[in-house]
Design a protein around this motif. Structure first.
Motif, PDB file in Angstrom:
ATOM      1  N   TRP A 160       0.837  -1.201   0.000  1.00  0.00           N
ATOM      2  CA  TRP A 160       0.000   0.000   0.000  1.00  0.00           C
ATOM      3  C   TRP A 160       0.869   1.247   0.000  1.00  0.00           C
ATOM      4  O   TRP A 160       0.626   2.199  -0.765  1.00  0.00           O
ATOM      5  CB  TRP A 160      -0.906   0.005   1.239  1.00  0.00           C
ATOM      6  N   THR A 195       1.125   3.894  -3.104  1.00  0.00           N
ATOM      7  CA  THR A 195       0.729   5.275  -2.850  1.00  0.00           C
ATOM      8  C   THR A 195       1.864   6.233  -3.179  1.00  0.00           C
ATOM      9  O   THR A 195       1.649   7.296  -3.790  1.00  0.00           O
ATOM     10  CB  THR A 195       0.312   5.449  -1.374  1.00  0.00           C
ATOM     11  N   GLU A 231      -7.839   3.435  -0.396  1.00  0.00           N
ATOM     12  CA  GLU A 231      -7.302   2.941  -1.668  1.00  0.00           C
ATOM     13  C   GLU A 231      -8.151   3.484  -2.811  1.00  0.00           C
ATOM     14  O   GLU A 231      -9.321   3.804  -2.642  1.00  0.00           O
ATOM     15  CB  GLU A 231      -7.325   1.408  -1.703  1.00  0.00           C
TER      16      GLU A 231
END
Length: 427
Positions: free
Chosen positions: A117, A121, A193
């Motif tokens: 993640w 990102t 997300e």
């Protein structure tokens, strides 16, 4: 979202992911012993955890790549909460085996999604040329700080909780269950997300095998990833040897189970402090060595020499034995953290978002496989030939792992841009 905001959220989840693990660590083996399990049964319980984790690493990694990082991390936190709650009341071999199943599912689900993640990102915010080392180093150091704080609290709890309120050695796992529930809440709030669209159960089930197969082809088809997976297996041998052999050794030195738990907590906390320092210093180690691969070699050599020191001092008793174990732990975990962090960076640079969590799950699977081998062999070796022999084997395996980073080949099999692949191959 900014890069700084993403880093803060990633660091928070890293801390809460490993705090429950730290809380339960000092008393886990001692709790099973106090409730009637022998060393062979404890080894079986630990092996069940490893087998469950290994069996689910790839499907859960693929699930995170198909379904999303947040939902998989939330499921992991839920399983961990249930497992630690059951651990606090378990009294039989079968109950502890059920705990291992729940914890194994949680561990498999948590292998990789948080880091994936963060990398995804950061790539959205700063592009694919973003430097991953500082953020991953901060996350690794935070995980070690969480383990350090957790083992200190988990080691002290059995000495301070009223026995009439809760069985002292069960208090750390109960506290870990509360911390895991906090992780569940944090994951749901802190890790947004991009929309993935609505996915049916059938679609998810169809997508996971394809993602897993692509990850396996990538990990097996590139020489760089094959070496990184082998290095992860060697680190698993070392880590599981530490978890299996150290609590009993320190309990023997301290004189009782409760005091042994506290001694292990202090020694392990020092080790995790060394790990935090190693993670923080990993980017500098890579700069000083010239490349990430050379920095990983230096870390592996330092870790191997430290395990050798544990083997050489395994016959010491009393305060000298405790002091030698503490000193070796600090250096051992610092070296291992440097190698692990730089290996993680090399792994993320060699893959794309589509297979990122699957490949990191393959790495975790490799580490767990090394742990299974250690559980099945080093415990028996220690019982027959002594701790020194078991530590010696672990030191030899760790030293051999340094050779895997020599002349590290360029990554292949990723769909990254050729320029980025060429830059990654310079290590």
């Amino acid at each position: 979202m900014t890069a700084r905001s993403a880093l803060r959220r990633y660091v928070l989840v890293c801390f809460l992911t490993w705090l429950p693990q730290g809380l339960m660590m000092p008393s886990m083996v001692l709790l099973m012993t106090a409730r009637g399990l022998g060393l062979a049964e404890i080894g079986l319980v630990v092996t069940v955890f490893s087998v469950v984790t290994v069996s689910l690493e790839l499907p859960t990694g693929g699930l995170a790549d198909v379904l999303g990082r947040r939902v998989v991390l939330a499921a992991s936190a839920a399983f961990l909460t249930a497992g630690l709650a059951l651990m606090s009341v378990a009294t039989t071999l079968w109950a502890f085996m059920a705990v291992s199943v729940l914890k194994g599912v949680a561990r498999a689900l948590s292998s990789g999604p948080a880091a994936s993640w963060y990398v995804d990102t950061l790539h959205r915010v700063e592009g694919h040329d973003a430097d991953l080392k500082p953020g991953l180093a901060r996350g690794g150091a935070t995980e070690s700080v969480a383990l350090c704080a957790g083992v200190l609290a988990g080691g002290a709890l059995p000495l301070v909780v009223p026995p009439e309120l809760v069985f002292p050695l069960a208090a750390p796992s109960l506290a870990g269950a509360v911390a895991a529930a906090g992780l569940l809440a944090a994951v749901l709030v802190a890790l947004p997300e991009p929309p993935r669209g609505r996915a049916s159960l059938a679609g998810v089930l169809r997508g996971v095998p394809g993602t897993v197969a692509a990850g396996l082809r990538l990990a097996g088809g590139g020489a760089l990833l094959r070496r990184l997976m082998a290095a992860a297996m060697c680190s698993g041998v070392l880590l599981f040897a530490i978890e299996l052999l150290t609590p009993g050794r320190l309990a023997e030195l301290a004189g009782s189970a409760e005091e042994g738990g506290l001694a292990y907590a202090v020694v392990a906390a020092l080790g995790f402090a060394g790990s935090a320092a190693g993670s923080a210093l990993a980017p500098r180690a890579a700069r000083l060595a010239g490349t990430s691969a050379r920095g990983a070699i230096a870390g592996a050599v330092v870790a191997a020499l430290s395990v050798g020191a544990l083997a050489a001092t395994s016959g010491l008793g009393g305060a000298a034995g405790l002091a030698s174990a503490a000193g070796a732990y600090v250096v051992l975990f610092a070296g291992l953290a440097v190698t692990s962090l730089l290996a993680l960076e090399l792994t993320h640079r060699a893959v794309t978002a589509a297979e990122r969590t699957t490949v990191t799950s393959i790495s975790s699977l490799s580490q767990q496989s090394g742990g299974v081998a250690a559980n099945l062999t080093l415990g028996a070796l220690a019982a027959q030939a002594g701790l020194g022999a078991a530590w010696g084997v672990a030191a030899a395996v760790t030293l051999a792992s340094a050779l895997l980073f020599v002349r590290m080949p360029a990554p292949t099999g990723s769909s990254r841009a050729p320029a980025l692949l060429a830059r990654s191959g310079s290590d």
